[in-house]
Design an enzyme around this catalytic site. Structure first.
Site, PDB file in Angstrom:
ATOM      1  N   ASN A 197      -8.194   8.598   6.571  1.00  0.00           N
ATOM      2  CA  ASN A 197      -6.797   8.627   6.254  1.00  0.00           C
ATOM      3  C   ASN A 197      -6.740   8.337   4.556  1.00  0.00           C
ATOM      4  O   ASN A 197      -6.989   8.568   3.402  1.00  0.00           O
ATOM      5  CB  ASN A 197      -5.577   7.472   6.091  1.00  0.00           C
ATOM      6  CG  ASN A 197      -6.205   6.353   6.211  1.00  0.00           C
ATOM      7  OD1 ASN A 197      -7.563   5.990   5.604  1.00  0.00           O
ATOM      8  ND2 ASN A 197      -6.424   4.912   6.939  1.00  0.00           N
ATOM      9  N   SER A 248       0.754   0.579  16.210  1.00  0.00           N
ATOM     10  CA  SER A 248       0.217   0.049  14.833  1.00  0.00           C
ATOM     11  C   SER A 248       0.598  -1.611  14.742  1.00  0.00           C
ATOM     12  O   SER A 248       0.690  -2.213  15.428  1.00  0.00           O
ATOM     13  CB  SER A 248       1.352   0.601  13.836  1.00  0.00           C
ATOM     14  OG  SER A 248       1.183   0.608  12.868  1.00  0.00           O
ATOM     15  N   ARG A 257      -2.389   4.249  20.638  1.00  0.00           N
ATOM     16  CA  ARG A 257      -2.251   2.497  20.268  1.00  0.00           C
ATOM     17  C   ARG A 257      -0.956   2.054  19.165  1.00  0.00           C
ATOM     18  O   ARG A 257      -0.372   2.936  18.852  1.00  0.00           O
ATOM     19  CB  ARG A 257      -3.584   2.365  19.105  1.00  0.00           C
ATOM     20  CG  ARG A 257      -3.687   2.592  18.029  1.00  0.00           C
ATOM     21  CD  ARG A 257      -4.785   2.992  16.922  1.00  0.00           C
ATOM     22  NE  ARG A 257      -4.760   1.721  16.616  1.00  0.00           N
ATOM     23  CZ  ARG A 257      -3.787   1.196  15.549  1.00  0.00           C
ATOM     24  NH1 ARG A 257      -4.057   2.867  15.271  1.00  0.00           N
ATOM     25  NH2 ARG A 257      -3.760   0.601  14.381  1.00  0.00           N
ATOM     26  N   SER A 275       1.177  -0.860   0.024  1.00  0.00           N
ATOM     27  CA  SER A 275      -0.177   0.033  -0.024  1.00  0.00           C
ATOM     28  C   SER A 275       1.088   1.380  -0.001  1.00  0.00           C
ATOM     29  O   SER A 275       1.331   1.332  -0.682  1.00  0.00           O
ATOM     30  CB  SER A 275      -0.980  -0.232   1.511  1.00  0.00           C
ATOM     31  OG  SER A 275      -1.861   1.132   1.858  1.00  0.00           O
TER      32      SER A 275
HETATM   33  C1  LIG Z   1      -3.728   5.530  11.766  1.00  0.00           C
HETATM   34  C2  LIG Z   1      -3.898   5.471  10.173  1.00  0.00           C
HETATM   35  O1  LIG Z   1      -3.747   5.729   9.045  1.00  0.00           O
HETATM   36  N1  LIG Z   1      -3.477   4.362  10.591  1.00  0.00           N
HETATM   37  C3  LIG Z   1      -3.192   2.889   8.839  1.00  0.00           C
HETATM   38  C4  LIG Z   1      -2.623   1.807   8.797  1.00  0.00           C
HETATM   39  O2  LIG Z   1      -2.645   1.330  10.599  1.00  0.00           O
HETATM   40  P1  LIG Z   1      -1.665   0.819  11.473  1.00  0.00           P
HETATM   41  O3  LIG Z   1      -2.336  -0.123  12.466  1.00  0.00           O
HETATM   42  O4  LIG Z   1      -1.826   2.276  12.319  1.00  0.00           O
HETATM   43  O5  LIG Z   1      -0.617   0.763  11.321  1.00  0.00           O
HETATM   44  O6  LIG Z   1      -2.636   1.146   8.393  1.00  0.00           O
HETATM   45  C5  LIG Z   1      -3.980   0.702   7.982  1.00  0.00           C
HETATM   46  C6  LIG Z   1      -3.891  -0.282   6.453  1.00  0.00           C
HETATM   47  O7  LIG Z   1      -3.567   0.195   5.918  1.00  0.00           O
HETATM   48  C7  LIG Z   1      -5.358   1.375   7.894  1.00  0.00           C
HETATM   49  O8  LIG Z   1      -5.820   1.009   8.015  1.00  0.00           O
HETATM   50  C8  LIG Z   1      -4.881   2.439   9.372  1.00  0.00           C
HETATM   51  O9  LIG Z   1      -6.023   3.109   8.769  1.00  0.00           O
HETATM   52 MG   LIG Z   2      -3.731   1.426   0.694  1.00  0.00          MG
END
Ligand SMILES: CC(=O)N[C@H]1[C@@H](OP(=O)(O)O)O[C@H](CO)[C@@H](O)[C@@H]1O
Ligand SMILES: [Mg+2]
Length: 557
Positions: A385, A513, A511, A72
């Protein structure tokens, strides 16, 4: 005979695993928010094993399963893989544990894990040859990783269907088309473009511009698959929307997601490289696998204005509410919006109090949002996002179609019903889709006769900030209340509460990630200065109480 075949196949599975795809990495990885994601060089054996798992899952569900190879918005050297369930959902949670297990087990124990899955899930149809549809993004590592997936699928006796380079939402769409016997559409790229653009052109009609709305847009393809695919989309649009494309890796020499793309624009709150800085011009960016979309513009003074996922969600929910009222079916169809804790407080306020649409908050990750949205007749969901879509349940679709057939509707009701039925086809309901979302936003702005500043005028965002803190072990942080509070380490939440209380309209949460080895900090407050102070203070306390490494992040202006 069947049994012998099975034994033979199993021998191939393990021989291949040991010889071609040995486990090369010692430390464990886990199936996170969006599957496995790490450096591409560490992923070959994981891909092979996901090929195996996809076939088991497909036999268990007696359906087609998808495998998408992408990281992604992450940098080009990364890659990742996720499985797509029969109706386009993310892999069911109870199977995430199998994914994690099968990815981490040593080569000599792989056989045991496979047997455990077959036994525990009582998979009896081991001789079925299910289809596994495989897609990949434009990363240089994707072709060899796709080969590992195919080998896994073949070794387990499945039938890999190679869709080549596609967007993540296209792959979800293909899976659903196949599992609905094409009721959702044709499982081809052409079928996908045709469905979306036919519906878009129909709703737009002859009048391409309307009021302050003009039908041209600057598009940032993040040097990825989103750039590649828009070329085909343009053919179907046949001039109804003029897309001026930038950051197309084929034409320029830009790097995937580097200084451009939806994630860069959202997290840096900055204009991407590569686009002309023409004031008051509607621009949009997609991410590296084209499942996220954000809009933005520069004003005359060069100031950057962002229209993120929250704005897109409120625009869509507000419009759907308006049109539902016009159909006369607003009482019969329950409309709702799903957000995460990252949604700007001002957007939640606006949608709850001004638009009076119910809002639910769920943890980060599409799987939670999508699931919750299905509880409404018409469920809109978006992450801040820019990842999101709208889902209509079968009953809602049927009610609309039936109503349209009846002769007792007023002209206005009939027009609105027909418009809404067409709008359903502009939307990729299977998962958030930047291309389809762009067509939907453009449809709504066109209907309202709005330029981008009128869209922006709905509400004023609270200044907000996202920071990352690196810690020794991010799992020491656990959360509750849709991630808005943390339960461990003990005492951290109390400290955050104390800090937040000092700031007007302050809100902050932390939180771990699910896609990067970091702890995320979110903060918002009434002023930019307060927001930045709040974010820094919370980052500092997290660093202190959760085993931070290096120094806490600094906010640079
Ligand atoms: C704050 C943020 O934008 N987090 C993103 C990111 O996840 P994290 O668990 O925060 O790394 O990647 C995910 C997958 O693309 C998306 O679903 C999510 O919204
Ligand atoms: Mg994506």
């Amino acid at each position: 005979m069947a049994n012998n075949n099975n034994k033979l196949r199993c021998r191939t599975v393990y021989a291949f695993a040991r010889e071609m795809y040995p486990k090369t990495v010692k430390c464990d990885i886990s199936y996170g928010t969006a599957g496995f994601r790490t450096r591409a060089t560490d992923l070959e054996y994981v891909m092979y094993r996901m090929g195996l798992l996809a076939v088991l899952r497909a036999r268990f569900k007696k359906a087609v399963i998808g495998v998408m190879i992408t990281a992604s918005h992450n940098p080009e050297p990364d890659n990742g893989v996720k499985l797509v369930d029969p109706m386009g959902e993310m892999l069911e949670q109870s199977w995430e544990k199998w994914a994690t297990k099968i990815a981490n087990v040593t080569d000599d124990k792989l056989e045991n894990v496979i047997h455990d899955i077959i036994k525990e899930c009582d998979i009896q149809n081991m001789n079925d040859r299910p289809e596994i549809v495989v897609g990949k993004d434009t990363r240089p590592s994707s072709p060899s990783l796709a080969k590992a997936v195919f080998d896994g699928v073949l070794a387990m006796g499945g039938k890999p269907i190679d869709y080549g380079i596609v967007t993540t939402p296209q792959l979800h769409y293909f899976v659903v088309c196949k599992n609905t016997n094409r009721a959702y559409g044709q499982p081809t790229e052409e079928g996908y473009y045709r469905k979306l653009t036919n519906a878009f052109n129909k709703v737009r009609g002859e009048k391409l511009n309307n009021g302050n709305y003009t039908n041209s847009i600057l598009y940032d393809g993040a040097n990825g698959v989103g750039a590649k695919k828009v070329k085909y989309l343009k053919e179907g649009l046949a001039g109804s929307l003029l897309i001026d494309m930038y950051n197309d890796e084929i034409i320029g020499s830009g790097k995937l997601n580097y200084l451009c793309g939806a994630d860069f624009v959202k997290t840096q709150q900055a204009f991407p490289t590569g686009l002309p800085r023409t004031p008051n011009t509607r621009c949009c960016s997609v991410d590296g696998d084209a499942d996220r979309l954000v809009y933005y513009y520069l004003d005359e003074s060069g100031k950057f204005h962002l229209m993120d996922g929250d704005r897109i969600a409120t625009l869509i929910a507000g419009y759907l509410k308006e049109i539902l009222e016009k159909t006369g079916m607003a009482q019969k169809l329950k409309l709702g919006l799903v957000q995460t804790a990252y949604a700007n407080g001002a957007s939640t306020d606006y949608i709850t109090n001004k638009l009076q649409v119910p809002v639910a908050c769920v943890p980060t990750g599409v799987k939670w949002l999508h699931h919750k949205a299905l509880e409404y007749d018409i469920g809109v969901y978006f992450e801040a996002n820019g990842h999101g879509t709208v889902v209509f349940n079968a009953e809602a679709k049927e009610k609309l179609r039936n109503a349209f057939q009846l002769n007792n509707l007023t002209r206005e009701q009939k027009d609105a019903t027909s418009r809404l039925i067409n709008i359903i086809d502009i939307i990729n309901e299977t998962v958030g889709d930047a291309i389809s979302d762009m067509l939907l936003v453009e449809t709504i702005l066109h209907a309202k006769g709005w330029d981008i500043t009128q869209w922006e005028a709905a509400y004023a965002d609270l200044p907000n900030r996202l920071l990352k803190v690196t810690v020794q072990d991010r799992t020491v942080i656990s959360t509750t209340d849709a991630e808005r509070k943390c339960s461990t380490p003990v005492g951290l939440q109390e400290e955050i509460d104390k800090i937040v209380a000092k700031y007007s309209k302050g809100r902050s949460f932390v939180r771990p990630s699910g896609t990067e080895d970091v702890v995320r900090i979110y903060a918002e407050a009434a002023t930019r200065q307060d927001c930045d102070k709040l974010a820094s203070e919370v980052a500092k306390i997290v660093h202190e109480l959760a085993g931070g490494t290096g120094s806490p992040p600094e906010i640079s202006e």
